[in-house]
Design a protein around this motif. Structure first.
Motif, mmCIF file in Angstrom:
data_model
loop_
_atom_site.group_PDB
_atom_site.id
_atom_site.type_symbol
_atom_site.label_atom_id
_atom_site.label_comp_id
_atom_site.label_asym_id
_atom_site.label_seq_id
_atom_site.Cartn_x
_atom_site.Cartn_y
_atom_site.Cartn_z
ATOM 1 N N ALA A 90 27.846 4.281 51.751
ATOM 2 C CA ALA A 90 26.856 3.604 50.920
ATOM 3 C C ALA A 90 27.106 3.841 49.435
ATOM 4 N N VAL A 91 27.418 5.077 49.059
ATOM 5 C CA VAL A 91 27.615 5.391 47.641
ATOM 6 C C VAL A 91 28.890 4.729 47.113
ATOM 7 N N VAL A 92 29.992 4.869 47.855
ATOM 8 C CA VAL A 92 31.245 4.254 47.415
ATOM 9 C C VAL A 92 31.109 2.729 47.390
ATOM 10 N N GLY A 93 30.516 2.175 48.439
ATOM 11 C CA GLY A 93 30.339 0.727 48.496
ATOM 12 C C GLY A 93 29.457 0.204 47.388
ATOM 13 N N SER A 94 28.340 0.883 47.133
ATOM 14 C CA SER A 94 27.426 0.426 46.082
ATOM 15 C C SER A 94 28.048 0.567 44.702
ATOM 16 N N LEU A 95 28.871 1.606 44.507
ATOM 17 C CA LEU A 95 29.531 1.784 43.217
ATOM 18 C C LEU A 95 30.548 0.667 42.971
ATOM 19 N N VAL A 96 31.305 0.316 44.012
ATOM 20 C CA VAL A 96 32.276 -0.777 43.889
ATOM 21 C C VAL A 96 31.567 -2.100 43.625
ATOM 22 N N VAL A 97 30.494 -2.346 44.389
ATOM 23 C CA VAL A 97 29.755 -3.599 44.231
ATOM 24 C C VAL A 97 29.126 -3.678 42.838
ATOM 25 N N ALA A 98 28.546 -2.572 42.372
ATOM 26 C CA ALA A 98 27.918 -2.567 41.044
ATOM 27 C C ALA A 98 28.935 -2.854 39.952
ATOM 28 N N GLN A 99 30.123 -2.278 40.085
ATOM 29 C CA GLN A 99 31.176 -2.537 39.102
ATOM 30 C C GLN A 99 31.619 -3.995 39.136
ATOM 31 N N CYS A 100 31.724 -4.549 40.333
ATOM 32 C CA CYS A 100 32.132 -5.956 40.454
ATOM 33 C C CYS A 100 31.069 -6.898 39.883
ATOM 34 N N ILE A 101 29.799 -6.602 40.163
ATOM 35 C CA ILE A 101 28.716 -7.451 39.670
ATOM 36 C C ILE A 101 28.707 -7.487 38.142
ATOM 37 N N PHE A 106 26.011 -14.769 36.694
ATOM 38 C CA PHE A 106 24.835 -14.847 37.575
ATOM 39 C C PHE A 106 24.584 -13.502 38.273
ATOM 40 N N GLN A 107 24.511 -12.456 37.476
ATOM 41 C CA GLN A 107 24.376 -11.114 38.030
ATOM 42 C C GLN A 107 23.071 -10.945 38.809
ATOM 43 N N GLY A 108 22.001 -11.590 38.343
ATOM 44 C CA GLY A 108 20.729 -11.501 39.055
ATOM 45 C C GLY A 108 20.827 -12.049 40.468
ATOM 46 N N PHE A 109 21.555 -13.128 40.628
ATOM 47 C CA PHE A 109 21.735 -13.718 41.967
ATOM 48 C C PHE A 109 22.465 -12.757 42.876
ATOM 49 N N TRP A 110 23.536 -12.110 42.407
ATOM 50 C CA TRP A 110 24.310 -11.203 43.248
ATOM 51 C C TRP A 110 23.511 -9.960 43.609
ATOM 52 N N ARG A 111 22.713 -9.466 42.655
ATOM 53 C CA ARG A 111 21.871 -8.309 42.982
ATOM 54 C C ARG A 111 20.838 -8.685 44.034
ATOM 55 N N PHE A 112 20.259 -9.878 43.897
ATOM 56 C CA PHE A 112 19.305 -10.360 44.893
ATOM 57 C C PHE A 112 19.966 -10.489 46.264
ATOM 58 N N LEU A 113 21.188 -10.997 46.295
ATOM 59 C CA LEU A 113 21.899 -11.202 47.554
ATOM 60 C C LEU A 113 22.159 -9.874 48.256
ATOM 61 N N TYR A 114 22.595 -8.877 47.503
ATOM 62 C CA TYR A 114 22.884 -7.583 48.114
ATOM 63 C C TYR A 114 21.623 -6.807 48.472
ATOM 64 N N PHE A 115 20.491 -7.171 47.859
ATOM 65 C CA PHE A 115 19.237 -6.470 48.161
ATOM 66 C C PHE A 115 18.563 -7.009 49.428
ATOM 67 N N ALA A 176 20.834 0.951 46.373
ATOM 68 C CA ALA A 176 21.726 1.750 45.529
ATOM 69 C C ALA A 176 22.381 0.894 44.452
ATOM 70 N N VAL A 177 22.715 -0.349 44.778
ATOM 71 C CA VAL A 177 23.325 -1.251 43.800
ATOM 72 C C VAL A 177 22.377 -1.484 42.628
ATOM 73 N N LEU A 178 21.089 -1.694 42.913
ATOM 74 C CA LEU A 178 20.128 -1.910 41.829
ATOM 75 C C LEU A 178 20.059 -0.709 40.896
ATOM 76 N N ILE A 179 20.056 0.487 41.476
ATOM 77 C CA ILE A 179 19.974 1.698 40.662
ATOM 78 C C ILE A 179 21.235 1.874 39.827
ATOM 79 N N LEU A 180 22.393 1.663 40.446
ATOM 80 C CA LEU A 180 23.649 1.876 39.727
ATOM 81 C C LEU A 180 23.899 0.807 38.671
ATOM 82 N N THR A 181 23.536 -0.441 38.951
ATOM 83 C CA THR A 181 23.705 -1.480 37.926
ATOM 84 C C THR A 181 22.788 -1.211 36.728
ATOM 85 N N ALA A 182 21.593 -0.713 37.001
ATOM 86 C CA ALA A 182 20.705 -0.343 35.888
ATOM 87 C C ALA A 182 21.311 0.801 35.078
ATOM 88 N N GLY A 183 21.930 1.772 35.779
ATOM 89 C CA GLY A 183 22.579 2.868 35.072
ATOM 90 C C GLY A 183 23.758 2.406 34.237
#
Length: 298
Positions: A90-101, A106-115, A176-183
């Motif tokens: 989860a941590v590695v995956g969310s970190l990779v996804v957050a970096q890609c987003i 359309f970052q809001g759309f991708w965050r919504f999709l992963y949530f 986790a993606v929401l938290i990391l993208t905010a960070g």
């Protein structure tokens, strides 16, 4: 001074009065049940009739923590392995996804999709993945097209626990993606601009800037994911029903559920809950200590 003192006391009483509903809720639904669980862990009780509670001391703890107990192995071992796998994925995956987003439009759309998996119920997520894991399901179908033999994801004792851990990680990546993208967004852009001027590439920028400055967010994600992994049992019920095959997916929270609601051994279940609480507490303290020491070293 006397009028001022009386005014402060009145303000203090008013403050406690406003806090009273929250304190009452906290007391009734957290403190009292916790104290009752501690008492039950030292007792023998079949449930329902409070007059049948029999105090037996630490016998429940001796029974579940001896070296021949199934609670120690495989249940606690399964719990730690399941939590470790799900947290790492989860941590590695969310970190990779957050970096890609961060590099996409359309970052809001991708965050919504992963949530979306976070919003879906555990029953829905578990049943969908259970169908995908079937011998004739989507995943084995893709493997067969690649000339790979079908895998018994939920029927093979060696594959069942990692398979469910993958689902646990997939379902929790969104939060986790929401938290990391905010960070990541909170990091000052001028630091990246300075790194680019100095000739740093994307990889060195990630390791030298993004990852160190994401430490508070990563710590929060690590702790919450670890607690969720250690406490998970609903997904086990949906995907395996009985912690099978051969106890391969039986974890501590699921065993507590079985002891209490299936076998009526509420004292044993409470003792298991206390042991799991201590393990989670110790792991959390270790994570905080490692993070604080790493921060001091920096």
């Amino acid at each position: 001074m006397a009028p001022r003192s009386r005014r402060l006391r009145r303000q203090g009483r008013a403050g406690y009065l406003f806090l009273a509903p929250s304190l009452l809720f906290f007391m009734v639904f957290l403190i009292l049940p916790s104290l009752f669980a501690i008492f039950l862990s030292l007792s023998q009780w079949g449930g329902y009739d409070l007059t049948q509670i029999k105090f037996i001391g630490v016998k429940n703890y001796r029974d579940i923590l001896n070296l021949h107990s199934t609670f120690v192995s495989p249940i606690l071992v399964n719990t730690l392995v399941f939590a470790a796998l799900s947290v790492i994925l989860a941590v590695v995956g969310s970190l990779v996804v957050a970096q890609c987003i961060e590099r996409l439009r359309f970052q809001g759309f991708w965050r919504f999709l992963y949530f979306l998996p976070v919003v879906a119920t555990v029953v829905a997520v578990g049943n969908v993945w259970k169908m995908m894991y079937q011998p004739s399901g989507l995943i084995n179908g893709i493997l067969n097209l690649l000339h790979v033999n079908s895998i018994g994801f939920l029927s093979d004792p060696h594959e069942a626990l990692p398979s469910v851990a993958v689902v646990q990680a997939w379902a929790s990546i969104g939060a986790a993606v929401l938290i990391l993208t905010a960070g990541i967004k909170a990091i000052d852009r001028t630091i990246y601009e300075a790194a680019e001027i100095d000739g740093a590439n994307s990889w060195r920028t990630f390791w030298g800037i993004t990852l160190p400055l994401l430490r508070p967010s990563l710590l929060f994600v690590f702790i919450t994911q670890c607690i969720a992994g250690m406490q998970s049992f609903a997904l086990i019920i949906v995907m395996t029903k009985d912690g099978g095959p051969a106890n391969a997916t039986n974890v501590a929270a699921f065993e507590m559920y079985q002891q209490a609601f299936r076998f009526g051994a509420w004292g044993t279940a409470s003792a298991m809950a206390m042991v799991l609480f201590v393990i989670i507490f110790i792991i959390t303290l270790i994570q905080l200590w490692i993070s604080r020491r790493a921060g001091d070293d920096d």
